[in-house]
Each structure stands twice: as C-alpha cells, then as structure tokens.
Design an enzyme around this catalytic site. Structure first.
Site, PDB file in Angstrom:
ATOM      1  N   CYS A  78       3.005  -0.022   5.607  1.00 55.59           N
ATOM      2  CA  CYS A  78       3.204  -0.132   7.056  1.00 55.59           C
ATOM      3  C   CYS A  78       2.137  -1.091   7.577  1.00 55.59           C
ATOM      4  O   CYS A  78       0.954  -0.736   7.632  1.00 55.59           O
ATOM      5  CB  CYS A  78       3.095   1.224   7.744  1.00 55.59           C
ATOM      6  SG  CYS A  78       3.169   1.089   9.547  1.00 55.59           S
ATOM      7  N   CYS A 226       7.265  -4.628  13.703  1.00 57.77           N
ATOM      8  CA  CYS A 226       7.151  -4.110  12.333  1.00 57.77           C
ATOM      9  C   CYS A 226       6.397  -5.158  11.524  1.00 57.77           C
ATOM     10  O   CYS A 226       6.893  -6.273  11.321  1.00 57.77           O
ATOM     11  CB  CYS A 226       8.536  -3.855  11.754  1.00 57.77           C
ATOM     12  SG  CYS A 226       8.486  -3.342  10.015  1.00 57.77           S
TER      13      CYS A 226
HETATM   14  N1  LIG Z   1       9.886   1.868   8.353  1.00 51.98           N
HETATM   15  C1  LIG Z   1       9.199   1.276   7.237  1.00 51.98           C
HETATM   16  C2  LIG Z   1       7.742   1.597   7.175  1.00 51.98           C
HETATM   17  C3  LIG Z   1       6.948   1.209   8.382  1.00 51.98           C
HETATM   18  C4  LIG Z   1       6.879  -0.275   8.688  1.00 51.98           C
HETATM   19  C5  LIG Z   1       5.937  -0.540   9.819  1.00 51.98           C
HETATM   20  N2  LIG Z   1       6.351  -0.241  11.116  1.00 51.98           N
HETATM   21  C6  LIG Z   1       5.202  -1.856   9.700  1.00 51.98           C
HETATM   22  O1  LIG Z   1       4.537  -2.225  10.660  1.00 51.98           O
HETATM   23  O2  LIG Z   1       5.227  -2.470   8.634  1.00 51.98           O
HETATM   24  C7  LIG Z   1       9.857   1.697   5.926  1.00 51.98           C
HETATM   25  O3  LIG Z   1      10.510   2.743   5.885  1.00 51.98           O
HETATM   26  O4  LIG Z   1       9.707   0.978   4.945  1.00 51.98           O
END
Ligand SMILES: N[C@@H](CCC[C@H](N)C(=O)O)C(=O)O
Length: 290
Positions: A78, A226
């Site tokens: 993340c 993200c």
């Molecule tokens: N939802 C993603 C993990 C989290 C990603 C995050 N918000 C970021 O900033 O990279 C997953 O399930 O892979």
C-alpha cells in the site's frame, strides 16, 4: 472481544486515500478481518486501508507492517499507507529515513524536501503472468486480451497488467469517465482472469511525463488515490513507450511523482502524508451496531 481494544491509532491520509494506522508495538495483539471491517465502518476510524504496525522482526527496521483493506482482506503493498506510517515513525524518532518491513520485503522510506513529503522505494515491478497473477498464460503483459461485458467491451480493452507488490490492471483511455468505475470496478476486480482479484485503473497519458488516473481498489472500492496504482500506471506507461521513466501521476486526490529508476528497476514514489487525528480504540468501536 478484539485484541486491539485500548491500542493507539492515528487517522491519516495520503492524497485522500484514508489510512488508519494502529500501533500494536509492544503487544501480541493482531488485527483480524473482522476488526478491520468493524473499524472501516465507523466515522472516527473510517479507512480504505488499515496499517497495523508491530515490533520490528529484522535488525535495522523500525517496524513490521501488516496491511488490511476495508473489506478485511490482507495485502502486501500500500503506497499511500506506507508513506503515512513512515512519516509517523520518522516524526517519532526525529529521523529523515526509516526502513519498514512487510511480509513481501523491506521498504526504504526517506523524508522529502517539502514538509510532509515522503519517498518510498517500492522495489521492482513484476511483469510475468504467473507473478501478477493471471489465471492463464500471456507471453506479453503489456496489453492482454480479456473478455468484458457488453457495456464495457466497446469502451475499454487490452489493459497492461503488472504486480508492484499487488496486482494491477491499467486500461488506457482518452476520457477517465468513459466507463463508470463504480459499476465496472467490482466486475473487473473479480474477473476470472485475476485469481487474487486486481486493482483496476483507468489511465490517460497527457504528456511524456504526465498521467491522470482513476482507481477502483481491490477490497476498498473507489478511492481518491492509490500509490501502488500510480506506480503500476507509471511503469506500464514507460514499458509501452507512452511516457518516459519519470512522471507525475495525478489522481483525484492530487499528484504523486513516480520515478522508475534505471539500473535496479526500483520504483520511487514521492508524495504527501497527512495526519488527521489520533485516539485509542475502544470496545464500542468493534460492536456490531456501527
Ligand atoms: N487495495 C490494494 C491495497 C492498497 C493500495 C493503496 N491504497 C495504495 O496506496 O497503494 C490491494 O488490495 O492490493
């Protein structure tokens, strides 16, 4: 009864990606999927990702980190959450760099030149179909064919796929609103080609050094930003010669700078981490009536 009761938390965000940091150092407490689901539902602790920090396992690291999505699923990367944890631990130690550890490896984090900015070395991307992972073999993952439903099929196609610690599919578009990600996101996230599900992005290249991005996150839904998706889009754009290796990726929550370093192929992500409020987790926060 949750083992997290009475543990300190900090509500933070990285470009509006909601992050709950729960400090479990000095205890044997462990966040469960049910804990994450309960905390994600409540206003005070509402989050896209929960970052649980534990005592370090490896000498030279500041903490071991587990990452849970709002749906309770555990993941290995993340980007925005890592910047938030790194910022908090650097503040605590009065340091300008910190090494974090996850089940997937070490993450070197450095304070940026501007206040609140953090750079994370996200490691090298993986492009092999089995590493992403995909359910069937593709020799070239720069653009794969996948079956879409009748609404999306005429509008988006041939995503680039990559694993940057987690699986991503990037659809290249001219208009970020060409499909409604709130509708198409869950279908694509759970597409049979993605055995571990996938994060789904719509990406528009606006120059050789700029990309705009909208993301449907696996296990969290539409988010304002993200970090790993920004990394995935940047390396996929460079790999397909759409951009160079140093780009600004602008998400609904704001920009991240992504450099895909020549030599070791590591991805360096730079962006902000913002503190919102802190507190202690109470039994009431885990009660069913949210
Ligand atoms: N939802 C993603 C993990 C989290 C990603 C995050 N918000 C970021 O900033 O990279 C997953 O399930 O892979």
């Amino acid at each position: 009864m949750s083992s997290l009761i009475d543990r300190p938390f900090a509500k933070m965000n990285g470009l509006g990606n909601e992050i709950l940091v729960v400090d479990l150092r000095g205890s044997s407490a462990r966040a469960s999927a049910a804990d994450a689901q309960a905390l994600a539902r409540r206003g005070e602790t509402h989050f896209d990702q929960l970052m649980a920090i534990h005592d370090p396992k490896t000498p030279g690291t500041a903490a071991f980190m587990r990452i849970l999505n709002a749906d309770g699923s555990e993941v290995s990367a993340c980007g925005n959450g890592t910047r938030c944890v790194a910022w908090g631990l650097m503040e605590e130690a009065g340091a300008r760099e910190v090494m974090l550890e996850t089940a997937a490896g070490l993450l070197e984090c450095t304070a940026g030149e501007a206040p609140g900015q953090v750079t994370v070395d996200m490691g090298a991307p993986k492009f092999g179909w089995a590493d992403i992972p995909l359910a069937e073999e593709f020799a070239d993952t720069r653009a794969i064919e996948l079956q879409l439903g009748p609404i999306e099929a005429p509008l988006i196609h041939s995503p680039s796929v990559v694993n940057v610690g987690n699986p991503h599919a990037i659809f290249w578009v001219d208009d970020l609103d060409v499909v409604d990600l709130r509708r198409a996101g869950p279908l694509l996230e759970n597409h049979p080609l993605f055995p571990e599900r996938a994060n789904i992005s719509l990406a528009k290249v606006t120059s050789k050094s700029a990309i705009t991005l909208k993301v449907w996150e696996r296990g969290a839904g539409l988010t304002l930003a993200c970090g790993t998706a920004a990394c995935a889009a940047a390396v996929s754009a460079a790999r397909t010669r759409r951009t160079g290796r140093d780009v600004v990726v602008t998400l609904p929550g704001g920009p991240l700078r992504i450099v895909w370093r020549e030599g070791d192929d590591h991805i360096l992500m730079t962006g902000p981490a913002e503190f919102e409020h802190d507190g202690r987790l109470t039994a009431e926060m885990f009660s069913a009536a949210a």
